[in-house]
Design a protein around this motif. Structure first.
Motif, PDB file in Angstrom:
ATOM      1  N   ALA A  92       5.152  10.148  -2.213  1.00 32.52           N
ATOM      2  CA  ALA A  92       4.855   9.142  -1.200  1.00 32.52           C
ATOM      3  C   ALA A  92       5.381   7.778  -1.651  1.00 32.52           C
ATOM      4  O   ALA A  92       5.323   7.436  -2.840  1.00 32.52           O
ATOM      5  N   GLN A  93       5.892   6.997  -0.719  1.00 35.94           N
ATOM      6  CA  GLN A  93       6.401   5.662  -1.045  1.00 35.94           C
ATOM      7  C   GLN A  93       5.288   4.797  -1.614  1.00 35.94           C
ATOM      8  O   GLN A  93       4.172   4.769  -1.097  1.00 35.94           O
ATOM      9  N   ASN A  94       5.619   4.082  -2.702  1.00 36.20           N
ATOM     10  CA  ASN A  94       4.731   3.109  -3.350  1.00 36.20           C
ATOM     11  C   ASN A  94       3.509   3.739  -4.011  1.00 36.20           C
ATOM     12  O   ASN A  94       2.600   3.016  -4.444  1.00 36.20           O
ATOM     13  N   ALA A  95       3.443   5.062  -4.091  1.00 39.52           N
ATOM     14  CA  ALA A  95       2.295   5.726  -4.712  1.00 39.52           C
ATOM     15  C   ALA A  95       2.512   5.860  -6.216  1.00 39.52           C
ATOM     16  O   ALA A  95       3.599   6.209  -6.671  1.00 39.52           O
ATOM     17  N   ASP A  96       1.451   5.558  -6.987  1.00 38.85           N
ATOM     18  CA  ASP A  96       1.495   5.736  -8.439  1.00 38.85           C
ATOM     19  C   ASP A  96       0.768   6.996  -8.874  1.00 38.85           C
ATOM     20  O   ASP A  96       1.155   7.637  -9.851  1.00 38.85           O
ATOM     21  N   THR A  97      -0.303   7.342  -8.157  1.00 42.03           N
ATOM     22  CA  THR A  97      -1.069   8.547  -8.478  1.00 42.03           C
ATOM     23  C   THR A  97      -1.505   9.229  -7.180  1.00 42.03           C
ATOM     24  O   THR A  97      -1.437   8.636  -6.095  1.00 42.03           O
ATOM     25  N   PRO A 113       0.837  -1.203   0.000  1.00 37.93           N
ATOM     26  CA  PRO A 113       0.000   0.000   0.000  1.00 37.93           C
ATOM     27  C   PRO A 113       0.873   1.255   0.000  1.00 37.93           C
ATOM     28  O   PRO A 113       2.010   1.243   0.486  1.00 37.93           O
ATOM     29  N   PRO A 114       0.347   2.355  -0.517  1.00 43.87           N
ATOM     30  CA  PRO A 114       1.132   3.593  -0.543  1.00 43.87           C
ATOM     31  C   PRO A 114       1.180   4.239   0.836  1.00 43.87           C
ATOM     32  O   PRO A 114       0.334   3.973   1.697  1.00 43.87           O
ATOM     33  N   SER A 115       2.157   5.089   1.036  1.00 48.98           N
ATOM     34  CA  SER A 115       2.244   5.874   2.263  1.00 48.98           C
ATOM     35  C   SER A 115       1.608   7.244   2.026  1.00 48.98           C
ATOM     36  O   SER A 115       1.301   7.621   0.894  1.00 48.98           O
ATOM     37  N   ALA A 116       1.405   7.992   3.102  1.00 48.04           N
ATOM     38  CA  ALA A 116       0.806   9.319   2.990  1.00 48.04           C
ATOM     39  C   ALA A 116       1.850  10.339   2.552  1.00 48.04           C
ATOM     40  O   ALA A 116       3.014  10.278   2.953  1.00 48.04           O
ATOM     41  N   ALA A 117       1.427  11.274   1.721  1.00 46.72           N
ATOM     42  CA  ALA A 117       2.305  12.359   1.298  1.00 46.72           C
ATOM     43  C   ALA A 117       2.396  13.420   2.395  1.00 46.72           C
ATOM     44  O   ALA A 117       1.502  13.538   3.241  1.00 46.72           O
ATOM     45  N   ILE A 159      -4.613  12.399  -1.330  1.00 47.35           N
ATOM     46  CA  ILE A 159      -4.791  10.957  -1.160  1.00 47.35           C
ATOM     47  C   ILE A 159      -3.803  10.232  -2.075  1.00 47.35           C
ATOM     48  O   ILE A 159      -3.762  10.495  -3.283  1.00 47.35           O
ATOM     49  N   SER A 160      -2.997   9.338  -1.509  1.00 42.06           N
ATOM     50  CA  SER A 160      -2.046   8.542  -2.297  1.00 42.06           C
ATOM     51  C   SER A 160      -2.709   7.239  -2.729  1.00 42.06           C
ATOM     52  O   SER A 160      -3.390   6.588  -1.927  1.00 42.06           O
ATOM     53  N   ARG A 161      -2.475   6.853  -3.983  1.00 44.38           N
ATOM     54  CA  ARG A 161      -3.027   5.604  -4.510  1.00 44.38           C
ATOM     55  C   ARG A 161      -1.922   4.790  -5.178  1.00 44.38           C
ATOM     56  O   ARG A 161      -0.950   5.357  -5.698  1.00 44.38           O
ATOM     57  N   ALA A 162      -2.088   3.461  -5.169  1.00 45.23           N
ATOM     58  CA  ALA A 162      -1.127   2.566  -5.826  1.00 45.23           C
ATOM     59  C   ALA A 162      -1.884   1.603  -6.732  1.00 45.23           C
ATOM     60  O   ALA A 162      -2.978   1.127  -6.381  1.00 45.23           O
ATOM     61  N   ASN A 215      -6.623  -1.420  -3.440  1.00 45.99           N
ATOM     62  CA  ASN A 215      -7.622  -0.408  -3.108  1.00 45.99           C
ATOM     63  C   ASN A 215      -7.243   0.392  -1.866  1.00 45.99           C
ATOM     64  O   ASN A 215      -7.944   1.335  -1.497  1.00 45.99           O
ATOM     65  N   GLU A 216      -6.160   0.002  -1.217  1.00 46.12           N
ATOM     66  CA  GLU A 216      -5.742   0.725  -0.023  1.00 46.12           C
ATOM     67  C   GLU A 216      -5.128   2.066  -0.411  1.00 46.12           C
ATOM     68  O   GLU A 216      -4.358   2.153  -1.368  1.00 46.12           O
ATOM     69  N   THR A 217      -5.494   3.100   0.343  1.00 48.98           N
ATOM     70  CA  THR A 217      -4.976   4.443   0.086  1.00 48.98           C
ATOM     71  C   THR A 217      -4.396   5.018   1.377  1.00 48.98           C
ATOM     72  O   THR A 217      -4.531   4.424   2.452  1.00 48.98           O
ATOM     73  N   ALA A 218      -3.770   6.167   1.265  1.00 42.00           N
ATOM     74  CA  ALA A 218      -3.245   6.880   2.434  1.00 42.00           C
ATOM     75  C   ALA A 218      -3.538   8.362   2.248  1.00 42.00           C
ATOM     76  O   ALA A 218      -3.386   8.898   1.144  1.00 42.00           O
TER      77      ALA A 218
END
Length: 235
Positions: free
Chosen positions: A71-76, A36-40, A114-117, A121-124
């Motif tokens: 953010a780590q592991n975030a794509d969008t 899952p992504p981390s928070a920005a 909101i960070s998404r990967a 479906n998990e977000t941060a």
């Protein structure tokens, strides 16, 4: 006459009869686990400040560049910017850690990311910051609308006879003077409970009742802002 079957032939027959040819279905591939992504972390516009770095579009609008850390592991990322005067929210989906947005001038806003990967479906969600978008000729800004601290919106409190209403007020000019508290059981007819220089007020409550309240913030120039309506239930 006696015939002898070679031992090797017997073993091969046994393997075939037992399905040991080695051509069975392969094991299924294990599912790919997506981290899952981390928070920005927000960078600009800064919290509780006047944003004066935008590009003026016209007398009523300017374009502001929002920036945050990758953010780590975030794509969008999904940028959310809410107009605190009318509660309208603008959303923008981007693959970078900055984007431009055209806003009204002289208006308070709050924003978060909101960070998404891909593949999960998990977000941060980042922290939420507030700012005033610089307005033409504005020398003193109204306070930001007060934010609820306690009781949290939609929460249930014990029937103890009274409750402490707690809020947070802020102002880019740092000239807050006082707060006026409105409280009651009817959102259309909340009664003023008077003014206070503190950020808390003790209200009388009854069991089994839903209460609503809001706060008017006032600064030294008599500029005011009215918070949203907060509510809680008494057991």
């Amino acid at each position: 006459m006696r015939y002898e079957v070679p031992i090797l032939g017997i073993l091969m027959l046994a393997l075939v009869s037992c399905g040991g040819s080695g051509n069975g279905d392969p094991e299924p591939e294990p599912p790919v686990l997506v981290t899952p992504p981390s928070a920005a972390t927000l960078i600009f516009p800064d919290n509780n400040t006047e944003c004066n770095e935008g590009v003026v579009v016209n007398a009523t609008q300017s374009t502001v560049t929002f920036r945050w850390t990758e953010a780590q592991n975030a794509d969008t990322y999904e940028l959310n910017v809410r107009n605190l005067d009318n509660n309208n929210t603008a959303r923008s989906n981007v693959s970078t850690n900055s984007t431009d947005l055209t806003l009204l001038r002289g208006v308070p806003y709050e924003w978060f990311v909101i960070s998404r990967a891909n593949g999960t479906n998990e977000t941060a969600t980042s922290a939420t910051w507030r700012f005033y978008n610089q307005g033409a000729g504005v020398e003193n800004y109204a306070p930001f609308p007060a934010e609820v601290v306690s009781p949290e919106r939609g929460s249930t409190v014990a029937a103890t006879g009274n409750v402490s209403l707690v809020w947070a007020g802020s102002d880019v000019d740092n000239d807050l003077v006082d707060f006026e508290v409105f409280f009651g059981t009817d959102t259309a007819a909340l009664a003023s409970q008077g003014t206070t220089t503190e950020s808390t007020f003790v209200a009388t409550i009854d069991a089994g009742t839903i209460y609503y309240w809001r706060v008017l913030s006032r600064d030294s120039q008599s500029n005011t802002s009215l918070s949203e309506v907060f509510e809680f239930r008494v057991q």
